[in-house]
Design a protein around this motif. Structure first.
Motif, PDB file in Angstrom:
ATOM      1  N   PHE A  74     -19.879  30.187 -18.165  1.00 36.83           N
ATOM      2  CA  PHE A  74     -19.111  31.432 -18.118  1.00 36.83           C
ATOM      3  C   PHE A  74     -19.535  32.369 -16.993  1.00 36.83           C
ATOM      4  O   PHE A  74     -19.128  33.525 -16.965  1.00 36.83           O
ATOM      5  N   GLN A  98     -20.429  31.607 -28.453  1.00 39.73           N
ATOM      6  CA  GLN A  98     -20.320  30.369 -27.695  1.00 39.73           C
ATOM      7  C   GLN A  98     -21.561  29.484 -27.856  1.00 39.73           C
ATOM      8  O   GLN A  98     -21.476  28.267 -27.746  1.00 39.73           O
ATOM      9  N   THR A 140     -16.696  23.169 -20.273  1.00 39.90           N
ATOM     10  CA  THR A 140     -16.403  24.481 -20.838  1.00 39.90           C
ATOM     11  C   THR A 140     -15.935  25.440 -19.754  1.00 39.90           C
ATOM     12  O   THR A 140     -14.962  26.192 -19.931  1.00 39.90           O
ATOM     13  N   HIS A 141     -16.594  25.414 -18.611  1.00 40.79           N
ATOM     14  CA  HIS A 141     -16.195  26.287 -17.503  1.00 40.79           C
ATOM     15  C   HIS A 141     -14.808  25.933 -16.989  1.00 40.79           C
ATOM     16  O   HIS A 141     -14.007  26.827 -16.694  1.00 40.79           O
ATOM     17  N   TRP A 191     -12.375  27.032 -20.345  1.00 36.78           N
ATOM     18  CA  TRP A 191     -12.547  28.347 -20.974  1.00 36.78           C
ATOM     19  C   TRP A 191     -13.174  29.389 -20.054  1.00 36.78           C
ATOM     20  O   TRP A 191     -13.061  30.579 -20.321  1.00 36.78           O
ATOM     21  N   ALA A 246      -8.100  25.999 -15.815  1.00 33.78           N
ATOM     22  CA  ALA A 246      -7.542  27.198 -16.437  1.00 33.78           C
ATOM     23  C   ALA A 246      -6.261  27.611 -15.711  1.00 33.78           C
ATOM     24  O   ALA A 246      -5.824  26.965 -14.749  1.00 33.78           O
ATOM     25  N   LYS A 250      -4.239  24.122 -22.257  1.00 32.76           N
ATOM     26  CA  LYS A 250      -4.371  24.909 -23.480  1.00 32.76           C
ATOM     27  C   LYS A 250      -5.271  24.159 -24.465  1.00 32.76           C
ATOM     28  O   LYS A 250      -4.955  23.046 -24.891  1.00 32.76           O
ATOM     29  N   ASP A 251      -6.376  24.771 -24.787  1.00 33.66           N
ATOM     30  CA  ASP A 251      -7.329  24.218 -25.754  1.00 33.66           C
ATOM     31  C   ASP A 251      -7.955  25.407 -26.460  1.00 33.66           C
ATOM     32  O   ASP A 251      -8.971  25.931 -26.031  1.00 33.66           O
ATOM     33  N   GLY A 275     -11.260  23.937 -28.880  1.00 40.29           N
ATOM     34  CA  GLY A 275     -12.152  22.834 -28.550  1.00 40.29           C
ATOM     35  C   GLY A 275     -11.684  21.413 -28.779  1.00 40.29           C
ATOM     36  O   GLY A 275     -12.512  20.527 -28.981  1.00 40.29           O
ATOM     37  N   VAL A 287     -12.783  20.428 -25.113  1.00 38.91           N
ATOM     38  CA  VAL A 287     -14.127  20.907 -24.782  1.00 38.91           C
ATOM     39  C   VAL A 287     -15.163  20.414 -25.788  1.00 38.91           C
ATOM     40  O   VAL A 287     -16.268  20.020 -25.402  1.00 38.91           O
ATOM     41  N   SER A 308     -12.174  32.150 -32.276  1.00 38.73           N
ATOM     42  CA  SER A 308     -11.805  31.896 -30.884  1.00 38.73           C
ATOM     43  C   SER A 308     -10.727  32.845 -30.376  1.00 38.73           C
ATOM     44  O   SER A 308     -10.494  32.922 -29.174  1.00 38.73           O
TER      45      SER A 308
END
Length: 392
Positions: free
Chosen positions: A64, A100, A140-141, A144, A150, A161-162, A165, A168, A218
């Motif tokens: 993140f 997270q 994850t990066h 999200w 993204a 779109k997740d 998870g 992920v 989430s």
């Protein structure tokens, strides 16, 4: 800062940690033989502790931080410079970090179910540590953390779109689990029944409750979106539990408790990526299909392909998470190219990196315990303890 949003995410953080400790530990522990139940608990607790420290030092920043499209960099190493007043949206960033972190705990913990009863404890910890940093944090990066998958990334304005998870968490963990199950080989005694179905049911119930925090949290807000996510999560779990039990009765003449609660987990895994986008009837459809689909995946892997993914991590979590990710596009809530493209790219990346990590760790620690230790049970051989006075 919103006090309501912050309070809800803090509660959700506790619920997601509850999923691993003790939910997943009980669910997995009840499925193995009595002589190995403590080893499963030991792995779950130790992985939770180690992942927490790695997430603090490196993982959160890599996932993140404000790096490039591939990773977030190390600008937030050990949360240096982040204060309680710093916000991410309407909640303190430290609260977002903690939320997270619980995801970073349960994702490698899911992998443990693939190789129970025969894995070397030192290998488990070393593999999970490297895997968190090399696989989980970058993926994850990508999705999200504002990375390359993204919105505005490689798939254009409509990114992958997740919601909570499916890719992920569930796809990455399940593919790593399947790979390691093949690499470590089958157990000497594959077809031993679960030693404590009651523990499995208790663990599944805890996972079900905790999943409200997993999916509802989430949303990162105490609003209607969180309420809908919780609702569709419950509907999907209920539908999959019943469809699994019904399909089991049709095929084998009886519905088992283990089957019913495994269906619960299949429904929960399947709704995870879609829980922020679908409504109750769509959730019912996803769950009803997932209960049958994941059961057939279990039969395919275990009986036809003879792969000893001991606790059906790929068939339940992997197939469920991938199915739910695809259903986002099928139900018109996402773009096909973004959903399928992410599944393929993340899948290939996960398999390649997981294989490399397993090979590297294997140079230091053997993957599998000796046949003598496997026969006597890992509780006593690896940890010097017994769960019960008399083990089977």
């Amino acid at each position: 800062m919103s006090g309501a949003d912050t309070a809800w995410v803090m509660v959700a953080t506790a619920l997601v940690l509850f999923m691993t400790l003790p939910g997943l530990a009980l669910f997995y522990g009840g499925l193995v033989r009595a002589r190995n139940v403590l080893s499963v608990f030991m792995q779950c607790f130790a992985v939770a502790c180690l992942m927490s420290l790695l997430w603090l030092l490196f993982g959160y920043s890599m996932a993140f931080g404000s790096g490039d499209g591939f990773w977030g960099g190390l600008g937030k190493f050990a949360l240096i410079g982040i204060t309680p007043d710093d916000l991410r949206g309407t909640i303190p960033e430290i609260c977002f970090f903690a939320f997270q972190m619980t995801f970073a705990i349960i994702t490698p913990a899911l992998i443990l179910g693939a190789f129970v009863e025969r894995i070397n404890f030192a290998f488990v910890l070393s593999f999970c540590a490297l895997w968190l940093l090399a696989v989980y944090a970058p993926v994850t990066h990508w999705i999200w953390g504002g990375g390359m998958m993204a919105d505005g990334g490689i798939f254009g304005a409509v990114g992958t779109k997740d919601f909570a998870g499916g890719i992920v968490v569930h796809e990455t963990a399940a593919l790593a689990a399947l790979l390691l199950a093949v690499m470590v080989g089958p157990r000497a005694k594959r077809h031993t029944p679960p030693h404590a179905p009651v523990l499995v049911a208790i663990g599944a119930g805890m996972l079900w409750v905790g999943w409200f925090g997993f999916n509802g949290g989430s949303q990162l807000a105490a609003d209607g979106g969180a309420a809908m996510a919780i609702t569709v999560t419950h509907i999907s779990a209920a539908a999959a539990s019943l469809s699994w039990a019904l399909w089991e009765r049709i095929k084998f003449g009886k519905s088992s408790l283990i089957g019913l609660v495994t269906g619960t987990i299949a429904g929960l895994a399947s709704i995870t990526p879609a829980s922020g986008y679908v409504g109750p009837l769509e959730a019912l459809l996803i769950g009803a299909i997932a209960g049958i689909l994941c059961q057939e995946a279990v039969i395919l892997l275990r009986d036809r392909l003879k792969i000893d993914d001991s606790l059906d991590v790929f068939a339940v979590h992997g197939v469920g998470g991938i199915f739910g990710t695809i259903m986002i596009a099928a139900l018109g809530h996402g773009a096909w190219i973004a959903q399928l493209g992410a599944l393929i790219m993340v899948g290939v990346y996960t398999i390649v990196l997981s294989w490399i990590i397993a090979k590297l760790v294997g140079l230091v620690f053997p993957m599998r315990v000796s046949s003598e230790d496997e026969n006597s049970g890992l509780d006593l051989a690896a940890h010097g303890e017994r769960a019960y006075d008399h083990t089977s």
